[in-house]
Design a protein around this motif. Structure first.
Motif, PDB file in Angstrom:
ATOM      1  N   THR A 116       0.858  -1.185   0.000  1.00 19.51           N
ATOM      2  CA  THR A 116       0.000   0.000   0.000  1.00 19.51           C
ATOM      3  C   THR A 116       0.893   1.233   0.000  1.00 19.51           C
ATOM      4  O   THR A 116       2.074   1.164   0.349  1.00 19.51           O
ATOM      5  CB  THR A 116      -0.920   0.014   1.235  1.00 19.51           C
ATOM      6  OG1 THR A 116      -0.118  -0.036   2.421  1.00 19.51           O
ATOM      7  CG2 THR A 116      -1.889  -1.163   1.199  1.00 19.51           C
TER       8      THR A 116
ATOM      9  N   SER B  16       0.636   5.811   0.441  1.00 19.42           N
ATOM     10  CA  SER B  16      -0.138   7.037   0.623  1.00 19.42           C
ATOM     11  C   SER B  16       0.825   8.211   0.583  1.00 19.42           C
ATOM     12  O   SER B  16       1.796   8.254   1.337  1.00 19.42           O
ATOM     13  CB  SER B  16      -0.912   7.014   1.941  1.00 19.42           C
ATOM     14  OG  SER B  16      -0.026   6.860   3.030  1.00 19.42           O
ATOM     15  N   TYR B  17       0.531   9.119  -0.322  1.00 21.63           N
ATOM     16  CA  TYR B  17       1.356  10.311  -0.502  1.00 21.63           C
ATOM     17  C   TYR B  17       0.486  11.518  -0.207  1.00 21.63           C
ATOM     18  O   TYR B  17      -0.280  11.960  -1.061  1.00 21.63           O
ATOM     19  CB  TYR B  17       1.908  10.371  -1.928  1.00 21.63           C
ATOM     20  CG  TYR B  17       2.656   9.113  -2.331  1.00 21.63           C
ATOM     21  CD1 TYR B  17       3.953   8.889  -1.906  1.00 21.63           C
ATOM     22  CD2 TYR B  17       2.046   8.153  -3.129  1.00 21.63           C
ATOM     23  CE1 TYR B  17       4.641   7.748  -2.266  1.00 21.63           C
ATOM     24  CE2 TYR B  17       2.731   7.001  -3.497  1.00 21.63           C
ATOM     25  CZ  TYR B  17       4.021   6.805  -3.055  1.00 21.63           C
ATOM     26  OH  TYR B  17       4.693   5.667  -3.416  1.00 21.63           O
TER      27      TYR B  17
ATOM     28  N   GLU C 260      -2.589  13.666   1.634  1.00 24.89           N
ATOM     29  CA  GLU C 260      -3.994  13.421   1.976  1.00 24.89           C
ATOM     30  C   GLU C 260      -4.822  12.839   0.841  1.00 24.89           C
ATOM     31  O   GLU C 260      -5.834  12.191   1.075  1.00 24.89           O
ATOM     32  CB  GLU C 260      -4.645  14.736   2.420  1.00 24.89           C
ATOM     33  CG  GLU C 260      -4.064  15.315   3.682  1.00 24.89           C
ATOM     34  CD  GLU C 260      -4.702  16.642   4.027  1.00 24.89           C
ATOM     35  OE1 GLU C 260      -5.837  16.911   3.601  1.00 24.89           O
ATOM     36  OE2 GLU C 260      -4.036  17.425   4.728  1.00 24.89           O
ATOM     37  N   HIS C 261      -4.416  13.064  -0.418  1.00 23.03           N
ATOM     38  CA  HIS C 261      -5.319  12.770  -1.525  1.00 23.03           C
ATOM     39  C   HIS C 261      -4.833  11.691  -2.481  1.00 23.03           C
ATOM     40  O   HIS C 261      -5.454  11.486  -3.520  1.00 23.03           O
ATOM     41  CB  HIS C 261      -5.584  14.056  -2.318  1.00 23.03           C
ATOM     42  CG  HIS C 261      -6.078  15.176  -1.459  1.00 23.03           C
ATOM     43  ND1 HIS C 261      -7.320  15.168  -0.870  1.00 23.03           N
ATOM     44  CD2 HIS C 261      -5.491  16.319  -1.059  1.00 23.03           C
ATOM     45  CE1 HIS C 261      -7.479  16.257  -0.156  1.00 23.03           C
ATOM     46  NE2 HIS C 261      -6.379  16.981  -0.250  1.00 23.03           N
ATOM     47  N   LEU C 262      -3.747  11.001  -2.170  1.00 25.55           N
ATOM     48  CA  LEU C 262      -3.188  10.047  -3.106  1.00 25.55           C
ATOM     49  C   LEU C 262      -2.832   8.759  -2.368  1.00 25.55           C
ATOM     50  O   LEU C 262      -1.828   8.709  -1.647  1.00 25.55           O
ATOM     51  CB  LEU C 262      -1.953  10.657  -3.765  1.00 25.55           C
ATOM     52  CG  LEU C 262      -1.464  10.090  -5.071  1.00 25.55           C
ATOM     53  CD1 LEU C 262      -2.557  10.086  -6.139  1.00 25.55           C
ATOM     54  CD2 LEU C 262      -0.270  10.884  -5.566  1.00 25.55           C
ATOM     55  N   ALA C 263      -3.673   7.726  -2.519  1.00 24.70           N
ATOM     56  CA  ALA C 263      -3.462   6.464  -1.813  1.00 24.70           C
ATOM     57  C   ALA C 263      -3.703   5.301  -2.762  1.00 24.70           C
ATOM     58  O   ALA C 263      -4.525   5.389  -3.692  1.00 24.70           O
ATOM     59  CB  ALA C 263      -4.395   6.366  -0.610  1.00 24.70           C
TER      60      ALA C 263
ATOM     61  N   ASP D 163      -3.910   0.779  -2.961  1.00 24.32           N
ATOM     62  CA  ASP D 163      -4.083  -0.433  -2.170  1.00 24.32           C
ATOM     63  C   ASP D 163      -3.410  -1.655  -2.770  1.00 24.32           C
ATOM     64  O   ASP D 163      -3.646  -2.773  -2.321  1.00 24.32           O
ATOM     65  CB  ASP D 163      -5.562  -0.702  -1.913  1.00 24.32           C
ATOM     66  CG  ASP D 163      -6.363  -0.892  -3.190  1.00 24.32           C
ATOM     67  OD1 ASP D 163      -5.775  -0.904  -4.289  1.00 24.32           O
ATOM     68  OD2 ASP D 163      -7.589  -1.048  -3.082  1.00 24.32           O
TER      69      ASP D 163
ATOM     70  N   LEU E  59      -0.342   1.257  -7.813  1.00 25.55           N
ATOM     71  CA  LEU E  59       0.698   2.278  -7.638  1.00 25.55           C
ATOM     72  C   LEU E  59       1.581   2.379  -8.878  1.00 25.55           C
ATOM     73  O   LEU E  59       1.812   3.479  -9.391  1.00 25.55           O
ATOM     74  CB  LEU E  59       1.554   1.953  -6.410  1.00 25.55           C
ATOM     75  CG  LEU E  59       2.778   2.840  -6.194  1.00 25.55           C
ATOM     76  CD1 LEU E  59       2.384   4.294  -6.045  1.00 25.55           C
ATOM     77  CD2 LEU E  59       3.567   2.351  -4.992  1.00 25.55           C
TER      78      LEU E  59
ATOM     79  N   HIS F 240       4.550  -1.117   2.825  1.00 20.28           N
ATOM     80  CA  HIS F 240       3.818   0.159   2.796  1.00 20.28           C
ATOM     81  C   HIS F 240       4.831   1.285   2.686  1.00 20.28           C
ATOM     82  O   HIS F 240       5.888   1.250   3.325  1.00 20.28           O
ATOM     83  CB  HIS F 240       2.978   0.385   4.052  1.00 20.28           C
ATOM     84  CG  HIS F 240       2.364   1.754   4.062  1.00 20.28           C
ATOM     85  ND1 HIS F 240       1.222   2.058   3.358  1.00 20.28           N
ATOM     86  CD2 HIS F 240       2.771   2.910   4.639  1.00 20.28           C
ATOM     87  CE1 HIS F 240       0.944   3.348   3.509  1.00 20.28           C
ATOM     88  NE2 HIS F 240       1.871   3.882   4.287  1.00 20.28           N
TER      89      HIS F 240
ATOM     90  N   GLY G 124       4.809   5.758   2.314  1.00 23.90           N
ATOM     91  CA  GLY G 124       4.001   6.969   2.267  1.00 23.90           C
ATOM     92  C   GLY G 124       4.741   8.102   2.932  1.00 23.90           C
ATOM     93  O   GLY G 124       5.719   7.883   3.642  1.00 23.90           O
TER      94      GLY G 124
ATOM     95  N   GLU H  60       4.420  12.318   4.612  1.00 21.72           N
ATOM     96  CA  GLU H  60       3.700  13.510   5.037  1.00 21.72           C
ATOM     97  C   GLU H  60       4.594  14.688   4.693  1.00 21.72           C
ATOM     98  O   GLU H  60       5.751  14.760   5.124  1.00 21.72           O
ATOM     99  CB  GLU H  60       3.425  13.453   6.537  1.00 21.72           C
ATOM    100  CG  GLU H  60       2.607  14.620   7.023  1.00 21.72           C
ATOM    101  CD  GLU H  60       2.264  14.499   8.495  1.00 21.72           C
ATOM    102  OE1 GLU H  60       2.178  15.560   9.149  1.00 21.72           O
ATOM    103  OE2 GLU H  60       2.090  13.373   8.984  1.00 21.72           O
TER     104      GLU H  60
END
Length: 160
Positions: free
Chosen positions: A37, A39-40, A42-45, A47, A52, A123, A125, A127
């Motif tokens: 998984t 996540s980059y 808030e808006h790009l995730a 699964d 990806l 995973h 990601g 912030e």
């Protein structure tokens, strides 16, 4: 501390970044577990690895130049699993759209050592600490003097 595992995990993260920037999508995919998984912000995730990789392949075509640097790794190994935190600095150039982006973030990753002994990303990601965009037209001296993918995106008249 398992320094051999830390070195192998560092190598997989560096391979992930190099393969992303050089658009070597099979090699990029091989750094990830199939069920990985991501996540980059808030808006790009995503699964799965396939989701990806397809997003990156379709979003980062020859007209997009990326540069990702990660350092200051904080890696903790617990048997065949590990976590890592990395400091990211990145630049994205999209000359066709007259746009540049620069930013920084902290990646937080999970890793798994598979039966083949290789570490892969379970995973990934980040912030952002900041992200800035600018118009290349605001920088009148900007000239892209080299582009590995120029032959793929060159219009034939010498402009990109």
């Amino acid at each position: 501390m398992d320094l051999e595992a830390v070195a192998a995990i560092s190598r997989v993260k560096y391979t992930y970044l190099r393969a992303l920037d050089t658009k070597c999508w099979d090699e990029f995919a091989d750094t990830l577990l199939p069920e990985a998984t991501a996540s980059y912000g808030e808006h790009l995730a995503f699964d799965s690895r396939d989701a990806l990789v397809e997003f990156m392949r379709s979003s980062l075509g020859p007209e997009t130049i990326t540069e990702h640097h990660c350092g200051h790794p904080e890696i903790d190994v617990d048997g065949d699993t590990a976590t890592g935190r990395w400091y990211l600095s990145d630049t994205v150039l999209i000359p066709e759209q007259g746009m540049a982006l620069c930013g920084a973030a902290f990646y937080t990753d999970r890793y798994v050592r598979g039966p083949d002994g290789r570490w892969r990303i379970a995973h990934t990601g980040y912030e952002r600490t900041y992200e800035a965009t600018m118009s290349l037209s605001d920088m009148p001296s900007f000239r892209l003097t080299s582009n590995r993918w120029a032959a793929e995106s060159d219009s034939g008249d010498g402009t990109m």
